[in-house]
Design a protein around this motif. Structure first.
Motif, mmCIF file in Angstrom:
data_model
loop_
_atom_site.group_PDB
_atom_site.id
_atom_site.type_symbol
_atom_site.label_atom_id
_atom_site.label_comp_id
_atom_site.label_asym_id
_atom_site.label_seq_id
_atom_site.Cartn_x
_atom_site.Cartn_y
_atom_site.Cartn_z
ATOM 1 N N VAL A 100 0.805 -1.226 0.000
ATOM 2 C CA VAL A 100 0.000 0.000 0.000
ATOM 3 C C VAL A 100 0.842 1.283 0.000
ATOM 4 N N TYR A 101 0.450 2.215 -0.867
ATOM 5 C CA TYR A 101 0.953 3.581 -0.761
ATOM 6 C C TYR A 101 0.003 4.330 0.162
ATOM 7 N N ASN A 102 0.518 4.828 1.243
ATOM 8 C CA ASN A 102 -0.330 5.476 2.247
ATOM 9 C C ASN A 102 0.045 6.960 2.316
ATOM 10 N N LEU A 103 -0.749 7.797 1.673
ATOM 11 C CA LEU A 103 -0.400 9.218 1.540
ATOM 12 C C LEU A 103 -1.508 10.036 2.186
ATOM 13 N N VAL A 104 -1.237 10.534 3.363
ATOM 14 C CA VAL A 104 -2.303 11.113 4.177
ATOM 15 C C VAL A 104 -1.989 12.555 4.552
ATOM 16 N N THR A 105 -3.022 13.380 4.540
ATOM 17 C CA THR A 105 -2.868 14.752 5.013
ATOM 18 C C THR A 105 -3.725 14.917 6.254
ATOM 19 N N GLN A 106 -3.130 15.297 7.358
ATOM 20 C CA GLN A 106 -3.939 15.527 8.562
ATOM 21 C C GLN A 106 -3.481 16.788 9.269
ATOM 22 N N ARG A 107 -4.464 17.603 9.608
ATOM 23 C CA ARG A 107 -4.120 18.922 10.137
ATOM 24 C C ARG A 107 -5.146 19.360 11.172
ATOM 25 N N ALA A 108 -4.633 20.022 12.210
ATOM 26 C CA ALA A 108 -5.536 20.580 13.218
ATOM 27 C C ALA A 108 -5.334 22.078 13.272
ATOM 28 N N MET A 109 -6.451 22.803 13.306
ATOM 29 C CA MET A 109 -6.420 24.259 13.453
ATOM 30 C C MET A 109 -6.700 24.519 14.929
ATOM 31 N N VAL A 110 -5.707 25.065 15.632
ATOM 32 C CA VAL A 110 -5.829 25.175 17.082
ATOM 33 C C VAL A 110 -5.972 26.646 17.476
ATOM 34 N N HIS A 111 -7.093 26.963 18.141
ATOM 35 C CA HIS A 111 -7.382 28.358 18.469
ATOM 36 C C HIS A 111 -6.912 28.725 19.870
ATOM 37 N N LYS A 112 -7.323 29.892 20.313
ATOM 38 C CA LYS A 112 -6.795 30.481 21.545
ATOM 39 C C LYS A 112 -6.882 29.525 22.744
ATOM 40 N N ASN A 113 -5.749 29.370 23.422
ATOM 41 C CA ASN A 113 -5.656 28.533 24.626
ATOM 42 C C ASN A 113 -6.162 27.094 24.437
ATOM 43 N N ALA A 114 -6.235 26.688 23.200
ATOM 44 C CA ALA A 114 -6.676 25.302 22.934
ATOM 45 C C ALA A 114 -5.435 24.442 22.727
#
Lengths: 259, 470
Positions: free
Chosen positions: B273-287
């Motif tokens: 398997v080619y495993n090509l993943v994009t994962q991102r978190a947008m983290v706001h104030k004091n989070a």
């Protein structure tokens, strides 16, 4: 039955450089032997060769343990047969707790004795480990620390003795266990060894100081010079050494060679 | 005491995880390869609103224009025309147990997975009795107002919420494979945690109805509202057997003011398997957001979980583990963008390479101007198991602000002869000794996993280690 470790005419080389030149020594269960000698005479080489370190090539001689020649055995087989080496410089294994490591080691021994063995249960193991730590006056927290990682010199040596106590070998070799210890730590280690000594344990203490022998009384003392056991005797030999140093022995040796 | 030694206490703990029912759906599969028509068919099959179709088509357009990235692992033998881009779940499950390779079955056996679960994991099982545990967990979540649905149901039942966030954290223009996923996505989770709600148990994809497999183009959207808390766990330590040779997921997470989230992934793809993943978190104030990411298996993995620290006092942490065995290239790491003052981040990457396996750490740390008093620490440790194995480090650090504290440490170690001699002198075999060094090496990550995963993870590493001795 009393088992013995018999070293016969052992020659060991490191990278073609001969270090041990015919060592003869017998250590039986129930006996405490001290192997003394100046630095660089091959004492630690003997310790590592006995356990089968891959860098140490045995060029001649035999090591018999429990009646078997163990020279062809791997390190782990020798250990499971009942040999133990307390290291001069114990190696750190980050991320592996003392308890986890010891449990794995105990299970390896049990599995070797009985392939069907399912291993020691966690409650039994905890009970065992606590008893051994109490015997050595160790804080129980110690079991959760990563093996030898960030240990002080004294803690490392105590960890070695804890392993000795837990694995219950027939023959234990203590390689410079006293080096780097202050007097309190030395006493604790010595007390540990004394409490483990008995008819089922043979001990070979390797040291170039007399001082550990103030706390552990050997039955036999051997002196190593230039890759051979040059002299053997009783506890008084160590005292003689303390007073006179090694020179008398060197002189005696060279006379013998000349004559 | 390490989790591995508590194994026997945990037998049976994960029996509840697989409660599934599978509705009878008609068989549908797009033809191989991808064009606009296939994208339209996918959207139509799912009964999507027009705006979603438009988004898919737009993404497809970008995908076509965007070249395959050449800065990372070799993707030249990836044939994007030889792939079914959409297969309805019922079709995926119609595979026969006999088609599953013997090696995979053996691994299941070694992991001690019951046959019924094995079939599910291999994608050939369909009917599972729902169990009480699973029902009560879902009911409890519902009472708290937590939404936990398949991504398709999320779109259907909560279109406004969905539309507000979908594609905003990872736009389709982010990279070629994010564009592809945005065009053909299918499967994945939709999670919303209302303000102030703390979800006690980790949410596991297993709990969710009607998801028998991790989709080939899974898409997950998680919204953690102000002051809320959630831990989402995805993946499985058992080898995810798939006949598909390509997996390209997109995971988007929004962590609002004062919220906390953690996303744990353990992926163990089969070795084709080619495993090509994009994962991102947008983290706001004091989070704060944490990625715990373990990658075992696959032929090539490219995965760099990222945290965008957008509000003052935001915190991001990435803990990643990669095991590159024979023939595998794990190109993993992490990415953190500091875009506000007093933000902190930590990246810890651990990799193990064995045989011809290659593990690369690729990381980006960017601190924007005015992100004063930001702190970041990056630690990457690589462990090589033999002479042939390989590890590389590509740390990129871009800092446009003076008042910051940044630390970077990297280490490469080999399983040392002295370590082995020491462990073997206590009676451990060479194999046990090596695997003990390895399990110690990954312990900082395993410690962060939920208990049953930690146990499985240790077992899995033991399995990976088998045959290490030449």
């Amino acid at each position: 039955m009393t088992e013995a470790l018999e070293i016969r005419n052992l020659h060991v080389a490191i990278e073609d450089n001969e270090i041990l030149k015919g060592v003869d020594l017998v250590v039986k269960q129930g006996e405490i032997h001290a192997l003394m000698g100046p630095n660089g005479t091959g004492k630690s080489t003997l310790a590592k060769a006995l356990l089968g370190h891959p860098d140490y090539e045995i060029t001649a001689g035999e090591i018999l343990f429990k009646g078997e020649n163990i020279i062809e055995m791997d390190v782990d087989e020798r250990a499971r047969l009942g040999m133990f080496l307390a290291f001069q410089y114990p190696v750190a294994i980050p991320g592996v707790s003392v308890a986890n490591f010891l449990r794995t080691a105990i299970n390896a021994h049990r599995k070797a004795a009985d392939p069907e063995d399912k291993g020691i249960s966690i409650p039994d193991f905890r009970t065992l480990l606590k008893a051994k730590m109490d015997l050595l006056e160790m804080d129980h927290q110690f079991a959760g620390r990563y093996l030898n990682e960030g240990f002080s010199g004294g803690e490392k040596k105590r960890a070695e003795i804890l392993q000795l106590a837990t694995l219950e070998p027939a023959i234990a070799i203590l390689d410079e266990t006293d080096s780097g210890l202050d007097i309190d730590a030395l006493r604790i280690v010595a007390d540990g060894v004394n409490s483990l000594a008995g008819p089922d344990l043979g001990v070979l203490i390797i040291t170039h100081y007399q001082r550990i022998l103030n706390y552990i009384k050997p039955d036999f003392v051997h002196i190593m010079l230039d890759g051979r056991v040059a002299e053997s005797g009783g506890p008084d030999l160590a005292e003689h050494l303390e007073e006179h140093g090694y020179n008398w022995l060197r002189e005696k040796q060279s006379k013998a060679t000349a004559g | 005491m390490a989790a591995s030694s508590d194994l026997e206490h945990l037998e049976g703990i994960d029996q509840y995880k697989y409660g599934f029912s599978d509705p009878d759906v008609s068989v549908f599969k797009t033809r191989k390869g991808l064009d606009e028509q296939v994208v339209r068919e996918i959207s139509q099959m799912k009964g999507e609103p027009e705006w979603m179709l438009e988004k898919r088509l737009e993404a497809y357009g970008h995908y076509v224009e965007r070249p395959i990235p050449t800065w990372g692992p070799d993707l030249s033998s990836l044939n994007l025309d030889d792939i079914y881009y959409y297969v309805k779940p019922s079709e995926m499950e119609s595979k026969s147990w006999d088609d599953v390779p013997e090696s995979i079955k053996q691994t299941f056996d070694k992991l001690g997975i019951p046959e019924a679960e094995q079939k599910f994991l291999a994608g050939v099982g369909a009917q599972y009795e729902s169990e009480m545990v699973y029902h009560s967990v879902l009911e409890h979540l519902e009472e708290q107002g937590v939404i936990f649905l398949s991504i398709e149901d999320g779109l259907r039942k909560h279109p406004d919420l969905f539309r507000e966030y979908f594609g905003t954290i990872i736009p389709h223009t982010d990279n070629k494979f994010a564009a592809l996923n945005s065009a053909v996505w299918s499967g994945g989770s939709f999670v919303y945690v209302p303000p102030g709600v703390k979800v006690e148990l980790p949410l596991q994809a297993y709990f969710r109805l009607n998801v028998a497999n991790i989709g080939q183009f899974e898409r997950t959207l998680i919204i953690v509202d102000e002051g809320a808390q959630v831990h989402y766990v995805e993946g499985c330590t058992a080898p995810t057997y798939t006949t598909d040779s390509f997996h390209s997921g997109v995971i988007e997470i929004v962590v609002k003011k004062g919220a906390r989230s953690r996303y744990t992934t353990i992926q163990n793809w089969s070795n084709n398997v080619y495993n090509l993943v994009t994962q991102r978190a947008m983290v706001h104030k004091n989070a704060s957001h944490e990625w715990v990411d373990a990658n075992i298996g696959s032929k090539v993995t490219m995965k760099y979980p990222s945290c965008y620290l957008m509000g003052e006092g935001a915190r991001g942490e990435i803990l990643s583990l990669a095991f590159a065995a024979e023939g595998q290239h794990q190109d993993t790491g992490g990415k953190v963008i500091h875009a506000a003052p007093n933000t902190t981040s930590k990246i810890t990457s651990k990799s193990i390479s064995k045989g011809s396996g290659r593990a690369s750490y690729r990381g980006l740390l960017r601190v924007h101007e005015n992100s004063v008093n930001s702190k970041s620490n990056v630690v990457c440790d690589a462990l090589l198991l033999d002479e042939r194995s390989r590890s590389d480090t590509y740390p990129y650090i871009e800092i446009d602000e003076d008042q910051v504290t940044v630390g970077h440490e990297a280490s490469v170690s080999k399983v040392g002869e002295e370590q082995l001699f020491y462990l073997m002198s206590r009676g451990l075999s060479e194999e046990q000794a090596i695997s003990m060094v390895v399990s110690g090496f990954i312990e900082p990550l395993v410690r962060e996993l939920p208990m049953e995963y930690a146990v499985e993870m240790n077992r899995l590493i033991q399995l990976q280690m088998e045959g290490s001795i030449g």
